[in-house]
Design an enzyme around this catalytic site. Structure first.
Site, PDB file in Angstrom:
ATOM      1  N   GLU A 157      49.599  13.872  48.213  1.00  0.00           N
ATOM      2  CA  GLU A 157      49.233  15.190  47.687  1.00  0.00           C
ATOM      3  C   GLU A 157      49.599  15.304  46.191  1.00  0.00           C
ATOM      4  OE1 GLU A 157      49.053  18.298  51.344  1.00  0.00           O
ATOM      5  OE2 GLU A 157      51.023  18.034  50.475  1.00  0.00           O
ATOM      6  N   GLU A 233      46.119  15.460  57.219  1.00  0.00           N
ATOM      7  CA  GLU A 233      47.155  16.312  57.802  1.00  0.00           C
ATOM      8  C   GLU A 233      46.487  17.552  58.363  1.00  0.00           C
ATOM      9  OE1 GLU A 233      50.448  17.179  55.276  1.00  0.00           O
ATOM     10  OE2 GLU A 233      50.804  15.087  54.737  1.00  0.00           O
TER      11      GLU A 233
END
Length: 578
Positions: A157, A233
């Site tokens: 991320e 995710e």
């Protein structure tokens, strides 16, 4: 065997393949329970398992890299393969994961001037050393070499933190240089800004989200015009923080979003399949204006609970997955209540934990200057009757104050407190506790301890003495110690200890009669408890126990109204309303 990213999706040995995966962090689950959790992953209908690699779990001291016991990543991946599961490995070096310092070793982030998650040579050189230690374990288990690893992630991320494409390409080169030939990918939150900043055109971009699947996949497709769509995710729950509620989400709502995702033909990784526990004070923290440390429990309201039992989402997700892929007929057994019993605890003088030697400073030092790996440190300075009060620029993260042996109060970072009243002259002794290293955003890598200067009503306090507390040695300090009568309330800091028999089954320790502190079972540090909640139990994995003479040691830092170790039948993770 081959695994590739094609224009029309993933291909395994040339055949179309959809990843249906779940996150299971080997460092949050006792190694003797890996097999059980992986079996349940297959029973859910998953074909892949996903794990981060926490650099600091393997390398708590500079120059070491451990792969024994709990740290045996190779064994974990081999067990996954034995259960018919492919594997996705996410080695960071930054992992977030609500884990201490986002997985980065504190000896690394304590280096003066280092700039983490950048092209800083200090950081990249250390990362290269880490990759040289860990990636051969992964490379040997790639599908291209007959193993089960199908993909490896680059960073994590990154679009939420930076936009340095040269840095990401440096990581790619380092990873490829260690023999990784399976596809590489990045993941970012599924919005335009982060997907742009965090990815590379030559790598597969994937998204992270937990709702509005159709909308999020459309956003991802704008940034990944061809190739597979994947949610790396799928947030099916959330983590808990001290002083807040236990987070839950409705199983059927989450299942409906999962169904939308799979119906669109996308691949998925459930975050989490099984959260487990932040054993050993390895919890992280967040600070977006208010410092909020994360609980020991990482239950996450996941399909498999903290103790590994199937929860409501397990059954709801299994039914959804069965509409899109084969699901084994075998299902896991349901939760069996744990034994209930109590253990009397004797208690010993806390001063036994005080270090024998201190370092001296003419100014107030930060804890990282003495030992960046320490969780607890003791600061000492002499004060006069004129000083009256001591004020610190910042406290990271909690202080228990004493004048000579007299308790004079505590200071909590979570409450933005910075001052202690001084009732007179004497030796000021401060027990300072690190409640969790920040794992996200700008305060990543910050130092711990008391941030100076420290000023009183009349002067700046100088001539400090500081020493780290070796908390790993504390359980041994109760051996042969004189104990006071059991059962009555006690003021902390105090070491409490007792023994009990057990049959090797999982247990749940009730902490509702205690204030705040840490617990060891048979010398293994379970983690931190705190009356701030939400959770009032601690998970004790059965493999830690033996049939007779199990030891429990509690370091209570505040006060215990009833210092008895009470084991209860099921977990109590706290209230669910904000």
């Amino acid at each position: 065997m081959s695994f590739e990213v094609a224009d029309d999706g993933f291909r395994c040995d040339g055949e179309p393949f959809r990843i249906i995966s779940g996150s299971l962090h080997y460092f949050r689950v006792h190694p003797d329970q890996w097999d059980d959790r992986l079996r349940k992953a297959r029973q859910l209908g998953l074909n892949t398992i996903d794990t981060y690699v926490a650099w600091n779990f393997h390398s708590s001291r500079e120059g070491e890299f451990r792969t024994d016991g709990w740290r045996d990543l190779g064994r974990f991946l081999d067990l996954a393969e034995a259960h018919g599961l492919y594997a996705i490995v996410r080695p960071g070096p930054y992992i977030c994961a609500e884990w201490r310092n986002a997985g980065l070793p504190t000896w690394l982030t304590a280096r003066p001037g280092i700039k983490v998650r950048t092209s800083d040579p200090l950081y990249l050189d250390a990362t290269a050393d880490f990759y040289r230690a860990v990636l051969p374990i992964v490379a040997d288990r790639q599908v291209s070499r007959g193993g089960n690893v199908v993909m490896v992630q680059v960073e994590n991320e990154y679009g939420a933190y930076g936009d340095d494409a040269a840095y990401l390409r440096s990581l790619v080169a380092l990873i490829r240089g260690q023999g990784i030939d399976v596809p590489l990918f990045t993941c970012d939150q599924a919005n335009d800004e982060m997907l742009t900043r965090g990815g590379l055109p030559e790598l597969l971009r994937t998204g992270t989200f937990g709702s509005r699947s159709k909308e999020r996949l459309a956003t991802l497709r704008r940034h990944q015009p061809t190739g597979p769509l994947m949610c790396t995710e799928f947030w099916n729950g959330w983590f808990d923080s001290w002083g807040q509620q236990h987070h839950t989400t409705a199983a059927q709502e989450s299942a409906a979003d999962l169904d939308d995702l799979l119906a669109a033909g996308a691949s998925v990784n459930l975050y989490m399949l099984h959260g487990g526990t932040n054993f050993g004070l390895n919890n992280g923290a967040n600070d977006k204006g208010v410092y909020v440390p994360i609980t020991t429990s990482y239950d996450y309201d996941a399909p498999l609970r903290e103790d590994g039992a199937p929860g409501p989402k397990f059954h709801a997700f299994r039914e959804v997955i069965s509409r899109h892929a084969p699901v084994p007929a075998e299902a896991p057994s349901e939760f069996v209540p744990a034994p209930e019993f109590e253990v009397d605890l004797g208690h010993s003088d806390w001063t036994a934990v005080l270090p024998e030697s201190f370092e001296s400073f003419d100014r107030l030092p930060e804890q990282d200057e003495v030992d960046p790996e320490a969780i607890f440190a003791v600061y000492e300075a002499d004060v006069t009757a004129d000083d009256q009060v001591v004020v610190f620029d910042e406290v990271r993260d909690r202080v228990f104050g004493f004048l000579d042996s007299l308790p004079i109060g505590s200071v909590e970072r979570t409450q933005h407190q910075r001052a202690l009243t001084l009732p007179g002259a004497g030796r000021l002794r401060l027990l300072v506790e690190d409640l969790g290293r920040v794992n996200y955003a700008a305060r990543l890598g910050e130092s711990k301890g008391l941030i100076g200067p420290a000023r009183t009503a009349v002067r700046e306090l100088t001539n400090w003495r500081i020493a780290a507390v070796d908390h790993d040695s504390l359980p041994t300090l109760t051996d042969g110690a004189d104990t006071l009568p059991v059962g009555r309330p006690v003021a902390g800091p105090v070491l409490l200890s007792g023994t009990f028999d057990a049959a090797g089954v999982d247990l749940f320790l009730d902490t509702s009669g205690f204030g705040t502190g840490i617990v060891w079972i048979n010398g293994v540090l379970l983690g931190r408890y705190w009356s701030a909640g939400p959770t009032t139990t601690m998970f004790v994995p059965g493999p830690l126990l033996r049939e007779q003479h199990n030891s429990i040691v509690v370091w209570e830092l505040a006060a215990a109204s009833r210092p008895v170790a009470k084991f209860v039948s099921d977990p109590q993770l706290g209230h669910t309303e904000a």
